[in-house]
Design an enzyme around this catalytic site. Structure first.
Site, PDB file in Angstrom:
ATOM      1  N   GLY A   1      -4.393  -0.368  13.669  1.00  0.00           N
ATOM      2  CA  GLY A   1      -3.083  -0.113  14.276  1.00  0.00           C
ATOM      3  C   GLY A   1      -2.211  -1.359  14.341  1.00  0.00           C
ATOM      4  O   GLY A   1      -1.038  -1.288  14.702  1.00  0.00           O
TER       5      GLY A   1
ATOM      6  N   ASP B   1       0.437   3.319   4.309  1.00  0.00           N
ATOM      7  CA  ASP B   1      -0.609   4.073   3.620  1.00  0.00           C
ATOM      8  C   ASP B   1      -1.698   4.525   4.589  1.00  0.00           C
ATOM      9  O   ASP B   1      -2.043   5.697   4.636  1.00  0.00           O
ATOM     10  CB  ASP B   1      -1.209   3.236   2.460  1.00  0.00           C
ATOM     11  CG  ASP B   1      -1.677   1.838   2.896  1.00  0.00           C
ATOM     12  OD1 ASP B   1      -1.466   1.450   4.069  1.00  0.00           O
ATOM     13  OD2 ASP B   1      -2.261   1.122   2.060  1.00  0.00           O
TER      14      ASP B   1
ATOM     15  N   LYS C   1      -7.322   6.568  10.338  1.00  0.00           N
ATOM     16  CA  LYS C   1      -8.738   6.401  10.704  1.00  0.00           C
ATOM     17  C   LYS C   1      -8.783   6.169  12.197  1.00  0.00           C
ATOM     18  O   LYS C   1      -8.884   5.019  12.651  1.00  0.00           O
ATOM     19  CB  LYS C   1      -9.319   5.160  10.022  1.00  0.00           C
ATOM     20  CG  LYS C   1      -9.462   5.206   8.524  1.00  0.00           C
ATOM     21  CD  LYS C   1     -10.188   3.930   8.106  1.00  0.00           C
ATOM     22  CE  LYS C   1     -10.138   3.660   6.648  1.00  0.00           C
ATOM     23  NZ  LYS C   1     -10.638   2.305   6.307  1.00  0.00           N
TER      24      LYS C   1
ATOM     25  N   ASP D   1      -5.441  -0.297  -2.317  1.00  0.00           N
ATOM     26  CA  ASP D   1      -6.305  -1.118  -3.162  1.00  0.00           C
ATOM     27  C   ASP D   1      -7.627  -1.484  -2.510  1.00  0.00           C
ATOM     28  O   ASP D   1      -7.792  -1.448  -1.293  1.00  0.00           O
ATOM     29  CB  ASP D   1      -5.592  -2.431  -3.517  1.00  0.00           C
ATOM     30  CG  ASP D   1      -5.621  -3.433  -2.360  1.00  0.00           C
ATOM     31  OD1 ASP D   1      -5.209  -3.051  -1.249  1.00  0.00           O
ATOM     32  OD2 ASP D   1      -6.097  -4.570  -2.559  1.00  0.00           O
TER      33      ASP D   1
ATOM     34  N   ASP E   1      -5.305   1.840  10.475  1.00  0.00           N
ATOM     35  CA  ASP E   1      -6.705   1.490  10.691  1.00  0.00           C
ATOM     36  C   ASP E   1      -6.810   0.949  12.124  1.00  0.00           C
ATOM     37  O   ASP E   1      -6.895   1.716  13.079  1.00  0.00           O
ATOM     38  CB  ASP E   1      -7.074   0.472   9.606  1.00  0.00           C
ATOM     39  CG  ASP E   1      -8.540   0.120   9.546  1.00  0.00           C
ATOM     40  OD1 ASP E   1      -9.370   1.032   9.517  1.00  0.00           O
ATOM     41  OD2 ASP E   1      -8.866  -1.081   9.522  1.00  0.00           O
TER      42      ASP E   1
ATOM     43  N   GLY F   1       0.772  -1.243   0.000  1.00  0.00           N
ATOM     44  CA  GLY F   1       0.000   0.000   0.000  1.00  0.00           C
ATOM     45  C   GLY F   1       0.801   1.291   0.000  1.00  0.00           C
ATOM     46  O   GLY F   1       0.330   2.305  -0.510  1.00  0.00           O
TER      47      GLY F   1
HETATM   48  P1  IMP Z   1      -4.294  -1.936  10.322  1.00  0.00           P
HETATM   49  O1  IMP Z   1      -3.241  -2.977  10.537  1.00  0.00           O
HETATM   50  O2  IMP Z   1      -5.653  -2.396  10.718  1.00  0.00           O
HETATM   51  O3  IMP Z   1      -3.940  -0.588  10.902  1.00  0.00           O
HETATM   52  O4  IMP Z   1      -4.480  -1.790   8.794  1.00  0.00           O
HETATM   53  C1  IMP Z   1      -3.652  -1.174   8.012  1.00  0.00           C
HETATM   54  C2  IMP Z   1      -3.754  -1.704   6.607  1.00  0.00           C
HETATM   55  O5  IMP Z   1      -5.086  -2.096   6.237  1.00  0.00           O
HETATM   56  C3  IMP Z   1      -3.393  -0.585   5.693  1.00  0.00           C
HETATM   57  O6  IMP Z   1      -2.013  -0.602   5.464  1.00  0.00           O
HETATM   58  C4  IMP Z   1      -4.191  -0.901   4.455  1.00  0.00           C
HETATM   59  O7  IMP Z   1      -3.424  -1.735   3.625  1.00  0.00           O
HETATM   60  C5  IMP Z   1      -5.384  -1.678   4.935  1.00  0.00           C
HETATM   61  N1  IMP Z   1      -6.555  -0.789   4.965  1.00  0.00           N
HETATM   62  C6  IMP Z   1      -7.115  -0.185   6.031  1.00  0.00           C
HETATM   63  N2  IMP Z   1      -8.134   0.604   5.681  1.00  0.00           N
HETATM   64  C7  IMP Z   1      -8.218   0.499   4.334  1.00  0.00           C
HETATM   65  C8  IMP Z   1      -9.082   1.139   3.350  1.00  0.00           C
HETATM   66  O8  IMP Z   1      -9.964   1.958   3.638  1.00  0.00           O
HETATM   67  N3  IMP Z   1      -8.834   0.791   2.063  1.00  0.00           N
HETATM   68  C9  IMP Z   1      -7.863  -0.085   1.686  1.00  0.00           C
HETATM   69  N4  IMP Z   1      -7.039  -0.667   2.562  1.00  0.00           N
HETATM   70  C10 IMP Z   1      -7.222  -0.382   3.880  1.00  0.00           C
HETATM   71 MG    MG Z   2      -1.210  -1.885   3.901  1.00  0.00          MG
END
Ligand code: IMP
Ligand code: MG
Length: 173
Positions: free
Chosen positions: A104, A99, A130, A158, A102, A40
């Protein structure tokens, strides 16, 4: 490939990244290491590296690949390492770049790995944040834009492997 509802234009993204580049260059030593999280962050790292160059920084650039989100809009909840940073990070100042933050989990996982390598410091940077979705507490010092709980794509990000090449960011509806 369906149309996205535009959220951040190419111009908005590039002006914000210029500001981030200046702030990061001021905060870190000139010889830090960027560790981008694939896939990403590839476009963000490419533009951030150029903004940093304009601001007088010359970071090394590395990538780490974590497990993908899968093909839907929901995270699998568990993070796995698919591709590691091949070089020594001991005593380096690391800027961890993703990128989106979300839940974390990805940042927390990568940060733990990098600290185990005895990096001197790890500072996180994400183009999008977010905060309402956070499940694991992480410190993200540099954020491009805060976004509400929407599923976005474009600019490296994506939805089911689509939209990564778009120069702007939009909402998948
Ligand atoms: P986390 O580990 O939950 O913080 O997620 C992070 C990863 O989830 C990011 O690096 C993105 O690749 C993916 N992700 C989170 N939200 C979105 C979104 O709205 N669109 C696409 N990918 C997302
Ligand atoms: Mg990612």
């Amino acid at each position: 490939m369906g149309k996205l509802r535009p959220l951040f234009t190419e111009t908005e993204i590039s002006s914000r990244i210029d500001v981030l580049g200046t702030e990061i260059a001021r905060a870190l030593p000139t010889d830090f290491v960027i560790v981008g999280l694939l896939k990403g962050s590839f476009m963000f790292v490419a533009d951030l590296a150029r903004a940093l160059h304009r601001a007088g920084s010359a970071p090394r650039i590395e990538f780490m690949r974590l497990s993908s989100y899968g093909m839907g809009k929901q995270s699998a909840g568990e993070v796995h390492l698919i591709g590691d940073v091949p070089t020594d990070l001991a005593r380096q100042s690391v800027l961890l770049v993703d990128d989106i933050v979300d839940t974390g989990r990805s940042i927390a996982y990568a940060e733990t790995l990098i600290r185990q390598r005895e990096a001197a410091s790890v500072i996180a940077c994400a183009l999008l944040d977010k905060p309402s979705r956070r499940e694991v507490e992480v410190a993200v010092r540099f954020v491009g834009f805060e976004v509400p709980d929407l599923f976005v794509a474009g600019y490296g990000i994506d939805y089911a492997e689509q939209y990564r090449g778009l120069p702007f960011i939009g909402v998948v509806e």
